[in-house]
Design a protein around this motif. Structure first.
Motif, short mmCIF file in Angstrom:
data_model
loop_
_atom_site.label_atom_id
_atom_site.label_comp_id
_atom_site.label_asym_id
_atom_site.label_seq_id
_atom_site.Cartn_x
_atom_site.Cartn_y
_atom_site.Cartn_z
N THR A 98 9.98 10.70 0.41
CA THR A 98 9.96 9.74 1.57
C THR A 98 11.30 8.92 2.06
O THR A 98 12.17 8.98 1.30
CB THR A 98 9.00 8.46 1.01
OG1 THR A 98 9.43 7.83 -0.15
CG2 THR A 98 7.52 9.18 0.83
N ARG A 143 5.81 2.80 7.30
CA ARG A 143 4.46 1.94 6.66
C ARG A 143 3.69 2.97 5.95
O ARG A 143 3.85 4.28 6.27
CB ARG A 143 3.56 1.24 7.81
CG ARG A 143 4.57 0.24 8.57
CD ARG A 143 3.68 -0.06 9.72
NE ARG A 143 4.44 -1.03 10.84
CZ ARG A 143 3.94 -1.56 11.90
NH1 ARG A 143 2.75 -1.07 12.31
NH2 ARG A 143 4.72 -2.25 12.71
N TYR A 144 2.96 2.36 4.95
CA TYR A 144 1.99 3.26 4.13
C TYR A 144 0.91 2.65 4.02
O TYR A 144 0.59 1.42 4.17
CB TYR A 144 2.92 3.61 2.74
CG TYR A 144 4.02 4.21 2.70
CD1 TYR A 144 4.23 5.48 2.64
CD2 TYR A 144 5.33 3.24 2.83
CE1 TYR A 144 5.71 5.87 2.66
CE2 TYR A 144 6.45 3.88 2.89
CZ TYR A 144 6.74 5.12 2.69
OH TYR A 144 7.96 5.61 2.66
N TYR A 145 -0.28 3.54 3.62
CA TYR A 145 -1.54 2.81 3.20
C TYR A 145 -1.66 3.00 1.50
O TYR A 145 -1.21 4.06 1.09
CB TYR A 145 -2.58 3.45 3.89
CG TYR A 145 -2.79 3.05 5.22
CD1 TYR A 145 -3.52 1.87 5.35
CD2 TYR A 145 -2.16 3.61 6.25
CE1 TYR A 145 -3.59 1.19 6.68
CE2 TYR A 145 -2.50 3.21 7.49
CZ TYR A 145 -2.97 2.05 7.89
OH TYR A 145 -2.99 1.57 9.19
N ASP A 146 -2.53 2.36 0.85
CA ASP A 146 -2.79 2.33 -0.70
C ASP A 146 -4.06 3.06 -0.51
O ASP A 146 -5.12 2.67 0.09
CB ASP A 146 -2.82 1.19 -1.27
CG ASP A 146 -1.52 0.39 -1.51
OD1 ASP A 146 -0.46 1.13 -1.64
OD2 ASP A 146 -1.37 -0.86 -1.43
N ASP A 191 -5.60 -1.79 -1.39
CA ASP A 191 -4.27 -2.61 -1.48
C ASP A 191 -3.98 -3.09 -2.69
O ASP A 191 -5.07 -3.14 -3.63
CB ASP A 191 -3.98 -3.32 -0.17
CG ASP A 191 -4.88 -4.66 -0.05
OD1 ASP A 191 -5.29 -5.04 -1.27
OD2 ASP A 191 -5.16 -5.12 0.85
N LYS A 192 -2.88 -3.72 -2.61
CA LYS A 192 -2.57 -4.47 -4.04
C LYS A 192 -3.17 -5.51 -4.61
O LYS A 192 -3.05 -5.88 -5.44
CB LYS A 192 -0.81 -4.49 -4.11
CG LYS A 192 -0.12 -3.21 -3.88
CD LYS A 192 1.39 -3.71 -3.79
CE LYS A 192 2.26 -2.46 -3.87
NZ LYS A 192 1.98 -1.52 -2.48
N LYS A 228 -3.97 6.51 -7.70
CA LYS A 228 -3.59 5.63 -6.53
C LYS A 228 -2.43 6.50 -5.92
O LYS A 228 -1.18 6.83 -6.54
CB LYS A 228 -3.24 4.26 -6.66
CG LYS A 228 -4.55 3.37 -7.41
CD LYS A 228 -4.23 2.05 -7.41
CE LYS A 228 -5.25 1.32 -7.53
NZ LYS A 228 -5.33 -0.17 -7.73
N TRP A 229 -2.27 6.24 -4.62
CA TRP A 229 -1.18 6.97 -3.84
C TRP A 229 -0.74 5.82 -2.77
O TRP A 229 -1.20 5.11 -2.31
CB TRP A 229 -1.66 8.10 -2.93
CG TRP A 229 -2.20 9.54 -3.66
CD1 TRP A 229 -3.58 9.65 -3.71
CD2 TRP A 229 -1.49 10.43 -4.39
NE1 TRP A 229 -3.57 10.79 -4.65
CE2 TRP A 229 -2.49 11.15 -5.02
CE3 TRP A 229 0.01 10.57 -4.85
CZ2 TRP A 229 -2.09 12.24 -5.74
CZ3 TRP A 229 0.17 11.48 -5.34
CH2 TRP A 229 -0.73 12.42 -5.68
N ARG A 230 0.59 5.86 -2.85
CA ARG A 230 1.34 5.23 -1.53
C ARG A 230 1.12 6.42 -0.45
O ARG A 230 2.15 7.23 -0.46
CB ARG A 230 2.86 4.90 -1.90
CG ARG A 230 3.19 3.92 -0.66
CD ARG A 230 4.61 3.33 -1.09
NE ARG A 230 5.30 4.71 -1.22
CZ ARG A 230 7.00 4.50 -0.92
NH1 ARG A 230 7.27 3.48 -0.41
NH2 ARG A 230 7.55 5.57 -1.08
N TYR A 231 0.44 6.36 0.48
CA TYR A 231 0.13 7.33 1.44
C TYR A 231 0.34 7.18 2.87
O TYR A 231 0.47 6.06 3.25
CB TYR A 231 -1.44 7.71 1.03
CG TYR A 231 -1.89 9.11 1.52
CD1 TYR A 231 -1.36 10.31 0.89
CD2 TYR A 231 -2.94 9.45 2.71
CE1 TYR A 231 -1.91 11.57 1.54
CE2 TYR A 231 -3.14 10.43 3.11
CZ TYR A 231 -2.78 11.49 2.37
OH TYR A 231 -3.11 12.84 2.84
#
Length: 461
Positions: free
Chosen positions: A264, A286-289, A340-341, A371-374
């Motif tokens: 990344t 930006r990323y999604y959880d 999200d967190k 869990k991924w930072r996707y």
């Protein structure tokens, strides 16, 4: 050697950072061009990146990428090359807001007339001919219309009969929300799914979905076994040393001529702090959880996939959006959740149990979760301001190259496409600028005058 790039001599030393599909496919492309001095560094103990298979009682359950459509040609080429067996995967269903379960085409028929569907199809086919970049590699030449959020793009072109049933699938696959994501990203996958569905119709219902028999990660582990991959070797630093680069890991330091970073943008920036423009670009991403949970469920249909339409909006964050059963002889399912967190794991599990109960089943055991930072992406205004042109200008400066999901789209197919493009096209085009020379070009591309977006103004500082 025949087919070898004119840019590099046969003994060129390549380092690739990251043994996911992007890095491994880049290595394969280099090898096919005649290069053999290629080393890959991977921080994890296994290869695959976001392709991650959990093996339970001898069966694979995918914690990352799972499916291939009929037109995932690049993945299939690699699978064929390494004799990876594939199996068909069942078509999904859609669970409406009232809990009624539809096949996708039946949901469409219940909500739109045939005439509306035909008109939307014709409009989309025409759009595809005009916006050819939907099927092209990269995002450098995106028209302004595709920088709109997906919901606005759909409304502008009256594509609701095609997009409305697909929206929960896109969210369930981890690609964010239509009110937030520029159409340039979603249409990359939408076009593949559209043409795959058309092919299915023309082949009288033959399934267009498949998955590797032994797990998706097994494919990439097999690829990795044919290459010089250093597992459990996180790169600590990359430093310039004259005309070469030194790659430092806990196991020592090695010298290379060319570096491909299949990580990344923020990781690239951290590894190369002396190149400040990388940090500026990375801040825009930006990323999604995104979480995948593997559970056992009793009293539930098997070899089925459900997308829960009611959970397709951000206000349902933490609710399951998709459930799939990959094996007919096991009561084990994967459940997909945008999160999200701020949402605790216990809450996610409670939501899964309640959703399954409402569908008539009962969760009896939680086996694992990941869990991924996707899905790395940027805003539409940032695309318009020249984000991708700036990355393109940085490719090859001083022997540094970049690949990964952010440059095309976060599927295995799109990532391989970009890595192949990088090796087969970008690397064969001589580029004599170094980073100090390209910095001026980068800032010129990212000039505040191109956009009133305050985020873009910040890049140019």
């Amino acid at each position: 050697k025949k087919g070898q790039s004119e840019m590099f001599h046969s003994g060129t030393r390549f380092a690739i950072i990251g043994a996911g599909p992007g890095g491994l496919s880049a290595a394969l492309a280099l090898r096919k061009k005649g290069y053999s001095n290629i080393q890959i560094f991977e921080k994890e103990t296994t290869a695959g990146g976001k392709v991650n298979s959990y093996i339970y009682e001898g069966k694979p359950y995918e914690l990352g990428a799972i499916l291939l459509t009929a037109n995932f040609h690049e993945v299939k080429k690699i699978a064929d090359e390494f004799s990876i067996p594939m199996r068909n995967y069942h078509s999904p269903s859609l669970v409406d807001e009232d809990g009624k379960i539809y096949r996708f085409k039946d949901w469409t028929a219940a909500h739109f007339s045939k005439l509306e569907l035909i008109k939307a199809t014709v409009r989309y086919v025409w759009l595809s001919s005009q916006e050819k970049n939907q099927m092209q590699v990269g995002l450098e030449a995106v028209p302004d219309s595709l920088t709109l959020t997906m919901d606005k793009y759909i409304c502008m072109h009256k594509l609701e009969p095609l997009s409305d049933p697909m929206e929960p699938m896109m969210v369930g696959l981890g690609y964010g929300y239509f009110k937030e994501i520029p159409a340039a990203y979603i249409m990359k996958l939408f076009s593949l799914l559209f043409w795959a569905k058309l092919r299915k119709a023309l082949t009288f219902g033959k399934t267009s979905l498949s998955t590797p028999v032994h797990g998706y990660q097994h494919l990439w582990q097999t690829v990795a076994s044919s290459l010089a991959v250093h597992l459990n070797s996180p790169v600590e630093k990359i430093e310039k040393d004259g005309d070469c680069w030194k790659v430092k890991t806990a196991n020592g330091t090695k010298t290379f001529d060319q570096i491909i970073l299949s990580v990344t943008p923020d990781i690239s920036a951290n590894l190369l702090p002396e190149i400040p423009q990388l940090a500026r670009l990375a801040k825009e991403v930006r990323y999604y959880d995104y979480q995948v949970t593997v559970v056992k469920i009793d009293n539930f249909e098997r070899e089925k996939t459900w997308y829960l339409r009611k959970n397709r909006q951000r206000d349902q964050l933490g609710q399951p959006i998709a459930i799939t059963s990959p094996h007919p002889d096991a009561n084990v399912y994967m459940v997909y959740t945008q999160t999200d967190k701020t949402i605790h794991e216990d809450q996610i599990l409670t939501n899964i149990k309640l959703a399954v109960q409402q569908m008539g089943g009962m969760v009896t055991e939680v086996l694992t979760h990941k869990k991924w930072r996707y899905f790395p992406h940027v805003s539409g205004n940032t695309i318009k301001s020249g984000f991708y042109q700036a990355w393109n200008d940085l490719q090859g400066k001083d022997g540094l190259w970049f690949t990964g999901g952010v440059f095309n789209f976060e599927t295995v197919e799109h990532t391989i496409q970009y890595s192949n493009h990088l090796v087969n096209n970008m690397m064969t085009q001589q580029n004599h600028l170094n980073y100090s020379e390209s910095k001026t070009l980068l800032l010129r591309k990212f000039s505040p005058s191109k956009s009133k977006d305050p985020v873009t103004h910040k890049i140019a500082k």
